[in-house]
Design an enzyme around this catalytic site. Structure first.
Site, PDB file in Angstrom:
ATOM      1  N   ASP A 169      -6.885  -1.632  -3.917  1.00  0.00           N
ATOM      2  CA  ASP A 169      -8.110  -1.081  -2.883  1.00  0.00           C
ATOM      3  C   ASP A 169      -9.139  -0.342  -3.631  1.00  0.00           C
ATOM      4  OD1 ASP A 169      -6.524  -2.694  -1.146  1.00  0.00           O
ATOM      5  OD2 ASP A 169      -5.337  -0.973  -0.530  1.00  0.00           O
ATOM      6  N   ASP A 175       0.716  -1.213   0.085  1.00  0.00           N
ATOM      7  CA  ASP A 175      -0.045  -0.123  -0.024  1.00  0.00           C
ATOM      8  C   ASP A 175       0.694   1.213  -0.047  1.00  0.00           C
ATOM      9  OD1 ASP A 175      -2.385  -1.377   0.171  1.00  0.00           O
ATOM     10  OD2 ASP A 175      -2.507  -1.422   2.120  1.00  0.00           O
TER      11      ASP A 175
END
Length: 173
Positions: free
Chosen positions: A141, A122
């Protein structure tokens, strides 16, 4: 080619392209920028790249704290991706297929990370001062979230058109 087949192929193509964009963005952060865990690359005052490793799933829940938990997450998310694929291949309308394609492409990107690395990469860090409306996330995401919103919005707001002639409806007993 009939329109339904075309819509399904478009959906699969979107999933593949999204998967590729997700993986390319992660490669850029890891290989080109060479960000280290916790390191930040400044872009604009409210958005930057901050590398983090996500060992859990959505919002960091269900964190895998062992190898067996990691592989369990890979298996569970793999099954979910398979279900989404079957669902996508059964849908007929491009709007529904689009949402499922975003979910599928994003899921595959995160599954690949977890499979190869043991965690999900991330790095997208949206913030307004110290306030962060989201945890640090990635392209996959974002796609999954947008896909879920599309599916929910379409299921809640779009109704099937009633037949012009009520006698045309089929009643099953």
């Amino acid at each position: 080619m009939n329109p339904v087949t075309r819509n399904r192929l478009i959906g699969l193509a979107i999933a593949v392209v999204l998967f590729a964009v997700d993986q390319a963005s992660k490669a850029y952060v890891l290989d080109t920028l060479r960000l280290q865990l916790g390191e930040t690359h400044y872009l604009v005052p409210f958005f930057q790249f901050t590398l983090t490793h996500n060992y859990g799933v959505s919002l960091g829940m269900f964190t895998a704290q062992s190898d067996s938990q990691r592989w369990m997450l890979v298996a569970v998310t793999g099954v979910i991706a398979a279900v989404v694929t079957v669902w996508l291949l059964r849908e007929r309308k491009l709007g529904d297929i689009l949402g499922l394609a975003l979910i599928l492409g994003g899921a595959l990107g995160n599954i690949k990370d977890r499979y190869e690395l043991g965690y999900v990469v991330d790095f997208l860090d949206l913030h307004f001062g110290e306030w962060r409306p989201f945890l640090i996330f990635n392209v996959a995401d974002a796609a999954i979230t947008i896909g879920v919103v599309i599916i929910l919005a379409r299921s809640l707001l779009i109704r099937e058109k009633a037949p012009d002639n009520p006698a045309d409806t089929v009643v099953e007993s």
